[in-house]
Write a protein that holds these residues in place. Structure first.
Motif, PDB file in Angstrom:
ATOM      1  N   GLU A 164       0.813  -1.222   0.000  1.00 52.10           N
ATOM      2  CA  GLU A 164       0.000   0.000   0.000  1.00 52.10           C
ATOM      3  C   GLU A 164       0.842   1.265   0.000  1.00 52.10           C
ATOM      4  OE1 GLU A 164      -2.735  -0.166   3.264  1.00 52.10           O
ATOM      5  OE2 GLU A 164      -3.917  -1.767   2.353  1.00 52.10           O
ATOM      6  N   ASP A 165       2.125   1.128   0.243  1.00 53.58           N
ATOM      7  CA  ASP A 165       2.996   2.299   0.354  1.00 53.58           C
ATOM      8  C   ASP A 165       4.264   2.055  -0.465  1.00 53.58           C
ATOM      9  OD1 ASP A 165       4.773   4.331   1.186  1.00 53.58           O
ATOM     10  OD2 ASP A 165       3.809   4.444   3.150  1.00 53.58           O
ATOM     11  N   PRO A 166       4.321   2.570  -1.699  1.00 54.75           N
ATOM     12  CA  PRO A 166       5.487   2.342  -2.557  1.00 54.75           C
ATOM     13  C   PRO A 166       6.804   2.791  -1.924  1.00 54.75           C
ATOM     14  CG  PRO A 166       3.697   3.312  -3.820  1.00 54.75           C
ATOM     15  CD  PRO A 166       3.286   3.357  -2.381  1.00 54.75           C
ATOM     16  N   ALA A 167       6.766   3.864  -1.133  1.00 58.44           N
ATOM     17  CA  ALA A 167       7.995   4.324  -0.473  1.00 58.44           C
ATOM     18  C   ALA A 167       8.475   3.284   0.534  1.00 58.44           C
ATOM     19  CB  ALA A 167       7.757   5.664   0.215  1.00 58.44           C
ATOM     20  N   ALA A 168       7.555   2.625   1.199  1.00 64.11           N
ATOM     21  CA  ALA A 168       7.916   1.578   2.160  1.00 64.11           C
ATOM     22  C   ALA A 168       8.527   0.379   1.431  1.00 64.11           C
ATOM     23  CB  ALA A 168       6.692   1.156   2.971  1.00 64.11           C
ATOM     24  N   LYS A 169       7.943   0.015   0.298  1.00 61.03           N
ATOM     25  CA  LYS A 169       8.479  -1.103  -0.486  1.00 61.03           C
ATOM     26  C   LYS A 169       9.907  -0.796  -0.935  1.00 61.03           C
ATOM     27  CE  LYS A 169       7.574  -4.028  -4.453  1.00 61.03           C
ATOM     28  NZ  LYS A 169       6.735  -4.296  -5.607  1.00 61.03           N
ATOM     29  N   ASP A 170      10.136   0.412  -1.417  1.00 58.45           N
ATOM     30  CA  ASP A 170      11.478   0.809  -1.850  1.00 58.45           C
ATOM     31  C   ASP A 170      12.452   0.806  -0.675  1.00 58.45           C
ATOM     32  OD1 ASP A 170      10.499   1.120  -4.420  1.00 58.45           O
ATOM     33  OD2 ASP A 170      10.379   3.314  -4.283  1.00 58.45           O
ATOM     34  N   TYR A 171      11.993   1.266   0.478  1.00 57.77           N
ATOM     35  CA  TYR A 171      12.845   1.309   1.666  1.00 57.77           C
ATOM     36  C   TYR A 171      13.248  -0.103   2.091  1.00 57.77           C
ATOM     37  CZ  TYR A 171      14.221   2.127   6.528  1.00 57.77           C
ATOM     38  OH  TYR A 171      14.898   2.155   7.718  1.00 57.77           O
ATOM     39  N   VAL A 172      12.278  -1.010   2.131  1.00 57.96           N
ATOM     40  CA  VAL A 172      12.571  -2.396   2.503  1.00 57.96           C
ATOM     41  C   VAL A 172      13.562  -3.006   1.513  1.00 57.96           C
ATOM     42  CG1 VAL A 172      11.566  -4.708   2.687  1.00 57.96           C
ATOM     43  CG2 VAL A 172      10.461  -2.778   3.812  1.00 57.96           C
ATOM     44  N   ALA A 173      13.374  -2.745   0.232  1.00 58.68           N
ATOM     45  CA  ALA A 173      14.302  -3.263  -0.775  1.00 58.68           C
ATOM     46  C   ALA A 173      15.701  -2.694  -0.566  1.00 58.68           C
ATOM     47  CB  ALA A 173      13.786  -2.938  -2.180  1.00 58.68           C
ATOM     48  N   SER A 174      15.793  -1.435  -0.157  1.00 62.12           N
ATOM     49  CA  SER A 174      17.111  -0.825   0.075  1.00 62.12           C
ATOM     50  C   SER A 174      17.829  -1.479   1.254  1.00 62.12           C
ATOM     51  CB  SER A 174      16.977   0.684   0.307  1.00 62.12           C
ATOM     52  OG  SER A 174      16.508   0.978   1.613  1.00 62.12           O
ATOM     53  N   LEU A 175      17.074  -2.017   2.184  1.00 59.28           N
ATOM     54  CA  LEU A 175      17.676  -2.679   3.346  1.00 59.28           C
ATOM     55  C   LEU A 175      18.059  -4.128   3.069  1.00 59.28           C
ATOM     56  CD1 LEU A 175      15.229  -1.527   6.175  1.00 59.28           C
ATOM     57  CD2 LEU A 175      17.484  -0.568   5.634  1.00 59.28           C
ATOM     58  N   ASN A 176      17.393  -4.740   2.083  1.00 58.41           N
ATOM     59  CA  ASN A 176      17.523  -6.177   1.844  1.00 58.41           C
ATOM     60  C   ASN A 176      18.085  -6.507   0.464  1.00 58.41           C
ATOM     61  OD1 ASN A 176      16.394  -6.991   4.408  1.00 58.41           O
ATOM     62  ND2 ASN A 176      14.398  -6.335   3.621  1.00 58.41           N
ATOM     63  N   ASP A 177      19.179  -5.864   0.111  1.00 53.01           N
ATOM     64  CA  ASP A 177      19.879  -6.154  -1.143  1.00 53.01           C
ATOM     65  C   ASP A 177      18.971  -6.116  -2.367  1.00 53.01           C
ATOM     66  OD1 ASP A 177      22.351  -6.568   0.186  1.00 53.01           O
ATOM     67  OD2 ASP A 177      21.738  -8.609   0.702  1.00 53.01           O
ATOM     68  N   GLY A 178      18.042  -5.149  -2.397  1.00 54.86           N
ATOM     69  CA  GLY A 178      17.161  -4.975  -3.538  1.00 54.86           C
ATOM     70  C   GLY A 178      15.890  -5.801  -3.502  1.00 54.86           C
ATOM     71  N   ASN A 179      15.713  -6.601  -2.458  1.00 55.06           N
ATOM     72  CA  ASN A 179      14.531  -7.451  -2.349  1.00 55.06           C
ATOM     73  C   ASN A 179      13.520  -6.867  -1.368  1.00 55.06           C
ATOM     74  OD1 ASN A 179      15.599  -9.610  -4.024  1.00 55.06           O
ATOM     75  ND2 ASN A 179      17.042  -9.931  -2.357  1.00 55.06           N
ATOM     76  N   SER A 180      12.258  -6.934  -1.725  1.00 54.22           N
ATOM     77  CA  SER A 180      11.183  -6.447  -0.853  1.00 54.22           C
ATOM     78  C   SER A 180      10.753  -7.559   0.102  1.00 54.22           C
ATOM     79  CB  SER A 180      10.000  -5.983  -1.698  1.00 54.22           C
ATOM     80  OG  SER A 180      10.389  -4.966  -2.576  1.00 54.22           O
ATOM     81  N   THR A 181      11.693  -8.055   0.867  1.00 56.38           N
ATOM     82  CA  THR A 181      11.472  -9.193   1.745  1.00 56.38           C
ATOM     83  C   THR A 181      10.823  -8.751   3.050  1.00 56.38           C
ATOM     84  OG1 THR A 181      13.480 -10.165   0.815  1.00 56.38           O
ATOM     85  CG2 THR A 181      12.590 -11.181   2.804  1.00 56.38           C
ATOM     86  N   VAL A 182       9.753  -9.444   3.421  1.00 53.54           N
ATOM     87  CA  VAL A 182       9.041  -9.151   4.660  1.00 53.54           C
ATOM     88  C   VAL A 182       8.790 -10.445   5.429  1.00 53.54           C
ATOM     89  CG1 VAL A 182       7.924  -7.027   3.869  1.00 53.54           C
ATOM     90  CG2 VAL A 182       6.827  -9.210   3.402  1.00 53.54           C
ATOM     91  N   PRO A 183       8.573 -10.328   6.721  1.00 54.90           N
ATOM     92  CA  PRO A 183       8.540  -9.111   7.512  1.00 54.90           C
ATOM     93  C   PRO A 183       9.951  -8.584   7.775  1.00 54.90           C
ATOM     94  CG  PRO A 183       8.206 -10.992   8.956  1.00 54.90           C
ATOM     95  CD  PRO A 183       8.281 -11.518   7.543  1.00 54.90           C
ATOM     96  N   THR A 184      10.113  -7.307   7.570  1.00 52.75           N
ATOM     97  CA  THR A 184      11.359  -6.640   7.912  1.00 52.75           C
ATOM     98  C   THR A 184      11.101  -5.778   9.140  1.00 52.75           C
ATOM     99  OG1 THR A 184      12.244  -6.642   5.657  1.00 52.75           O
ATOM    100  CG2 THR A 184      13.086  -4.953   7.149  1.00 52.75           C
ATOM    101  N   VAL A 185      11.936  -5.968  10.145  1.00 53.06           N
ATOM    102  CA  VAL A 185      11.826  -5.234  11.404  1.00 53.06           C
ATOM    103  C   VAL A 185      12.944  -4.207  11.438  1.00 53.06           C
ATOM    104  CG1 VAL A 185      11.921  -5.455  13.922  1.00 53.06           C
ATOM    105  CG2 VAL A 185      10.824  -7.240  12.552  1.00 53.06           C
ATOM    106  N   VAL A 186      12.593  -2.958  11.803  1.00 58.92           N
ATOM    107  CA  VAL A 186      13.558  -1.870  11.795  1.00 58.92           C
ATOM    108  C   VAL A 186      13.531  -1.131  13.129  1.00 58.92           C
ATOM    109  CG1 VAL A 186      14.246   0.290  10.664  1.00 58.92           C
ATOM    110  CG2 VAL A 186      13.262  -1.566   9.302  1.00 58.92           C
ATOM    111  N   THR A 187      14.727  -0.910  13.690  1.00 51.59           N
ATOM    112  CA  THR A 187      14.897  -0.028  14.841  1.00 51.59           C
ATOM    113  C   THR A 187      15.985   0.971  14.474  1.00 51.59           C
ATOM    114  OG1 THR A 187      16.667  -1.249  15.966  1.00 51.59           O
ATOM    115  CG2 THR A 187      14.394  -1.962  16.410  1.00 51.59           C
ATOM    116  N   LYS A 188      16.273   1.870  15.395  1.00 48.46           N
ATOM    117  CA  LYS A 188      17.336   2.853  15.154  1.00 48.46           C
ATOM    118  C   LYS A 188      18.691   2.178  14.966  1.00 48.46           C
ATOM    119  CE  LYS A 188      17.212   7.480  16.933  1.00 48.46           C
ATOM    120  NZ  LYS A 188      17.196   8.348  18.093  1.00 48.46           N
TER     121      LYS A 188
END
Length: 108
Positions: A56-80
């Motif tokens: 539902e949020d393309p920016a979130a999908k891009d962010y997750v991919a940036s964290l996971n070597d280009g993959n939109s892999t979920v669930p991705t958990v993020v902290t500081k």
């Protein structure tokens, strides 16, 4: 998913603000069995995190991919301090430990 309608559903911008405030953000998508297992394993503790649907949020999908070597892999958990894909069977325990010391989310 999340099946619990009380889980704070937020946009990418809100998730990042929550993380900056020492919170925990969980990125998920409908139909993901690992997301369902994480949600089920967290139960009420899941209320302390923000949840963002990457479909539902393309920016979130891009962010997750940036964290996971280009993959939109979920669930991705993020902290500081860290981020990881919470797909292991012990993931709910890992996330619960992070939530114990995190700023709780506020429901939207």
């Amino acid at each position: 998913m999340p099946q619990n309608p009380q889980y704070p559903q937020v946009s990418q911008d809100e998730a990042l603000k929550h993380v900056d405030n020492n919170g925990v953000a969980i990125y998920w998508r409908p139909g993901c069995p690992f997301c369902e297992r994480l949600e089920s394993g967290l139960g009420e503790d899941g209320l302390k995190a923000t949840w963002t649907n990457i479909w539902e949020d393309p920016a979130a999908k891009d962010y997750v991919a940036s964290l996971n070597d280009g993959n939109s892999t979920v669930p991705t958990v993020v902290t500081k301090d860290t981020h990881f894909v919470a797909a292991d069977s012990d993931a709910p325990d890992q996330v619960r430990q992070l939530l114990a010391n995190a700023t709780p989310a506020t429901a939207h």
